[in-house]
Design a protein around this motif. Structure first.
Motif, PDB file in Angstrom:
ATOM      1  N   HIS A 131       4.586  -9.222  14.857  1.00 29.56           N
ATOM      2  CA  HIS A 131       4.555  -8.323  16.011  1.00 29.56           C
ATOM      3  C   HIS A 131       4.410  -6.883  15.548  1.00 29.56           C
ATOM      4  N   GLY A 132       3.595  -6.120  16.249  1.00 30.36           N
ATOM      5  CA  GLY A 132       3.551  -4.659  16.056  1.00 30.36           C
ATOM      6  C   GLY A 132       2.789  -4.201  14.837  1.00 30.36           C
TER       7      GLY A 132
ATOM      8  N   GLY B 164      11.689  -5.569  10.747  1.00 28.84           N
ATOM      9  CA  GLY B 164      12.784  -6.522  10.881  1.00 28.84           C
ATOM     10  C   GLY B 164      12.251  -7.910  10.565  1.00 28.84           C
TER      11      GLY B 164
ATOM     12  N   TYR C 163       8.852  -8.130  12.773  1.00 20.66           N
ATOM     13  CA  TYR C 163       8.721  -7.079  13.791  1.00 20.66           C
ATOM     14  C   TYR C 163       8.458  -5.750  13.099  1.00 20.66           C
TER      15      TYR C 163
ATOM     16  N   GLY D  55       7.966  -1.898  13.275  1.00 23.48           N
ATOM     17  CA  GLY D  55       8.301  -0.809  14.199  1.00 23.48           C
ATOM     18  C   GLY D  55       7.247   0.285  14.155  1.00 23.48           C
TER      19      GLY D  55
ATOM     20  N   THR E 164      17.113   1.624  13.453  1.00 20.72           N
ATOM     21  CA  THR E 164      15.849   1.114  14.000  1.00 20.72           C
ATOM     22  C   THR E 164      15.631  -0.324  13.556  1.00 20.72           C
ATOM     23  N   ILE E 165      15.895  -0.590  12.279  1.00 23.28           N
ATOM     24  CA  ILE E 165      15.715  -1.957  11.787  1.00 23.28           C
ATOM     25  C   ILE E 165      16.707  -2.890  12.478  1.00 23.28           C
TER      26      ILE E 165
ATOM     27  N   SER F  47      17.937  -2.587  15.430  1.00 27.04           N
ATOM     28  CA  SER F  47      17.548  -2.888  16.810  1.00 27.04           C
ATOM     29  C   SER F  47      16.327  -3.808  16.836  1.00 27.04           C
ATOM     30  N   LEU F  48      15.435  -3.689  15.821  1.00 23.89           N
ATOM     31  CA  LEU F  48      14.321  -4.653  15.726  1.00 23.89           C
ATOM     32  C   LEU F  48      14.882  -6.057  15.536  1.00 23.89           C
TER      33      LEU F  48
ATOM     34  N   ARG G   9      16.339  -7.323  18.792  1.00 26.72           N
ATOM     35  CA  ARG G   9      15.264  -7.719  19.697  1.00 26.72           C
ATOM     36  C   ARG G   9      14.723  -9.093  19.293  1.00 26.72           C
ATOM     37  N   GLY G  10      14.496  -9.258  17.995  1.00 27.57           N
ATOM     38  CA  GLY G  10      13.958 -10.523  17.499  1.00 27.57           C
ATOM     39  C   GLY G  10      14.897 -11.680  17.773  1.00 27.57           C
TER      40      GLY G  10
END
Lengths: 344, 308
Positions: free
Chosen positions: B91-92, B215, B263, B265, B291-292, B294-295, B298-299
């Motif tokens: 993703h991303g 992530g 993921y 970012g 940030t990692i 929260s990735l 999310r995952g």
């Protein structure tokens, strides 16, 4: 937001060029003139590199050779003194000539000589020369050292800057006197700012010269180490001569790594030269070479194997930016030059 | 004509009947292997390798010894894990900036397969492809074959000067700021980031490099680590000794076939002074770490199953 990186590089280069100009501005006019036009003394002039440098220089300025070997086929306008640099007679030449520069190529690299002879020749001889340079205010000193002094080690950074420690003698104690010579020049640089001291540390010099890397590549069957294929840097002898000429300009001082065309894996170099190579396991190669060395059947001492085992590469960015050095001879010609004849 | 001897009859059958059949079979097998390979690495694999080769040829060769032709084979081997074994979801990746990039990821899974999978994704799923560069322990570069292999596939000796030089050459550098602390986390601490080193942030500021946080989901469950045995690590002079029951069952050394999810970012840029106090750098590192984290959250939220 910061500036994009390439602008950053450009700015750094511009700053360095300005620095170099300022360095000349500080010099008195008569010193600049002396450096630009005075006679240049070359020690070890009879060596293959010395002859090439002399041929480049002698048309534009006076060249004085100092070597204990005779120089029979020298150009007429080169003054040659066949003496040992450790003898006091060398001092008389310094006294009688207002030298522009001393280029010291006369370091002894031959590992088959006794340790004592190498030590006194290299260290004592160079110390004497430094004394004369100081006594007679020679405004420029150029020492040809070597990037091998950094030592080939598994934990080396891929590119070693001029401030990297000289660890070559750690594994190879016979190299100690070469490190000492480099160190002597470094301390001279700080102690006597009136003389512009330049230390050049070239990568493996290839050409008609008789040094370890050229001799190695000249072997008909080249032994390599099984499982090791380090990146190596080579530089053509004429590029080194060019670097020495650049170092002779007024305002240039400091230590410069000199590298040639882009680095390549050792195996690729051997393929380009069309050499047959035999990979040997390291312990076997080491034991074999130790035997041969003790029987005086090879000119390669075993610690030199590290240079075909680990990486020892120099970062030449300072030379490119401050010295204006740019290698002119490409990889193929640099490699092929080991097979050329004397004046090829 | 009927042959008189059994042996010559046999030879006849072998030459006229069995040999073509075997040839067909071999050809078929080779064809399906090639098809399978194409399926793994994609139709444009050769094109990708060519692009990379051109890139390094323009520079006069990679000074660290990377050879795209050798790296290709490692990618083919990794692509099996990437496509078939872990069936990675990426993703991303489209927000990855051009030029020099510092990829910062969470480190997990006892063995550094996460690095290999990120590397495969950048080679196989990105256009133009990139070869990931990472730093390897110094001692690995003193071993025969290992040192040459690492250098041919673009992995360099772990010293800061090399990292700086790679970024100056506009390469993509992968770092795991958690280091061994991260990779050998026991199972009960999965997806909890351990402490980050500060070096990567100083490097990014100094070389003006965007940081891309990543992530990695799925690696934590590939080997179940019940805990690190400290006295064993001390006795064997290893950094850690993870207790992974799976490793003691013969034939079960492969990781569990979890599903990997990467993921990527948005790129993050930091400025300031690279030689600032630790406290100042720590704040910036904290931002990347959050940030990692929260990735990862999310995952984990989006994931329905560990294996699918």
């Amino acid at each position: 937001m910061q500036e994009p990186p390439d602008n950053d590089d450009e700015r750094r280069q511009r700053d360095r060029r300005q620095q170099a100009r300022r360095a000349i501005d500080h010099l008195p006019v008569d010193v600049i003139e002396r450096i630009e036009t005075g006679p240049v003394m070359i020690t070890g002039i009879v060596g293959r590199l010395g002859r090439r440098l002399a041929r480049q220089l002698h048309r534009s300025r006076a060249v004085i050779g100092l070597d204990r070997r005779p120089f029979p086929d020298r150009p007429k306008d080169i003054e040659h003194h066949e003496i040992d640099i450790r003898r006091n007679k060398a001092k008389d030449i310094f006294r009688s000539k207002r030298l522009a520069a001393l280029v010291h190529l006369g370091t002894m690299h031959d590992p088959t000589r006794t340790a004592e002879e190498q030590q006194t020749w290299n260290v004592l001889g160079f110390q004497k020369l430094l004394e004369y340079v100081r006594l007679y205010d020679v405004p420029k000193l150029v020492l040809l050292s070597s990037a091998s002094l950094y030592g080939a080690r598994p934990d080396n950074a891929q590119f070693l800057g001029e401030d990297a420690p000289l660890l070559g003698a750690g594994a190879f104690s016979e190299m100690r006197h070469l490190v000492e010579v480099d160190m002597l020049a470094q301390s001279f640089f700080w102690k006597h700012p009136k003389t512009e001291t330049v230390i050049l540390r070239p990568a493996h010099i290839l050409g008609t010269v008789h040094n370890a890397p050229s001799n190695y590549l000249r072997l008909r069957v080249v032994p390599t180490l099984l499982g090791y294929d380090p990146m190596v840097q080579v530089v053509h002898q004429d590029d080194v001569v060019r670097a020495i000429q650049l170092a002779l300009r007024p305002g240039v001082r400091g230590i410069f790594n000199i590298a040639g065309p882009p680095a390549l894996p050792l195996s690729r170099g051997l393929r380009m030269l069309g050499r047959k190579s035999v990979p040997l396991p390291y312990p076997l190669a080491k034991a074999g070479i130790d035997r041969l060395w003790r029987a005086k059947m090879t000119g390669f001492p075993a610690p030199e194997l590290d240079f075909i085992r680990y990486v020892c590469m120099a970062d030449d960015r300072r030379a490119r930016e401050q010295l204006g050095y740019q290698p002119q001879i490409d990889l193929e010609h640099t490699l092929a030059s080991v097979d050329e004849g004397e004046w090829g | 004509m009927r042959k008189r001897f059994a042996l010559s009859r046999l030879a006849d059958v072998a030459a006229n009947d069995m040999l073509p059949r075997a040839q067909r079979l071999l050809l078929g097998a080779r064809q399906s292997l090639a098809d399978y390979g194409r399926e793994l690495v994609g139709e444009d694999f050769e094109e990708r390798t060519r692009l990379l080769r051109q890139r390094y040829e323009r520079q006069g060769g990679d000074p660290f010894g990377l050879d795209p032709e050798t790296a290709k084979y490692l990618i083919i081997a990794c692509s099996f894990f990437h496509r078939k074994y872990f069936r990675t979801e990426v993703h991303g990746l489209e927000t990855l900036p051009e030029g020099r990039v510092l990829i910062v990821a969470n480190h997990s899974g006892q063995l550094p397969l996460d690095g290999a999978i990120i590397g495969s994704a950048l080679f196989l799923d990105l256009h133009p492809p990139r070869i990931i560069r990472a730093m390897v322990e110094k001692w690995a570069h003193s071993l025969p074959f290992v040192s040459t292999f690492f250098s041919r596939v673009g992995q360099v000796v772990g010293v800061p000067e090399n990292a700086r030089r790679l970024l100056e050459l506009e390469e993509t550098l992968l770092v795991f700021p958690e280091g061994t602390r991260g990779i050998s986390k026991p199972f009960n601490q999965r997806y909890q980031l351990s402490e980050f080193g500060l070096g990567f942030m100083r490097l990014a500021i100094e070389t003006n490099t965007p940081i891309v946080p990543v992530g990695v989901i799925g690696a934590e469950e590939q080997y179940i680590n019940l805990g690190n045995v400290q006295w064993m690590a001390r006795a064997l002079k290893m950094p850690v000794f993870p207790l992974v029951p799976q490793w003691f069952i013969p034939g079960a050394q492969l990781p569990l076939p979890t599903k990997y999810r990467l993921y990527f970012g948005e790129p993050m840029r930091f400025d300031g002074d690279a030689d600032d106090d630790d406290a100042v750098i720590e704040e910036k590192v904290w931002v990347v770490r959050q940030t990692i984290q929260s990735l990862l959250h999310r995952g984990l939220r989006e994931r329905k199953s560990i294996f699918f």
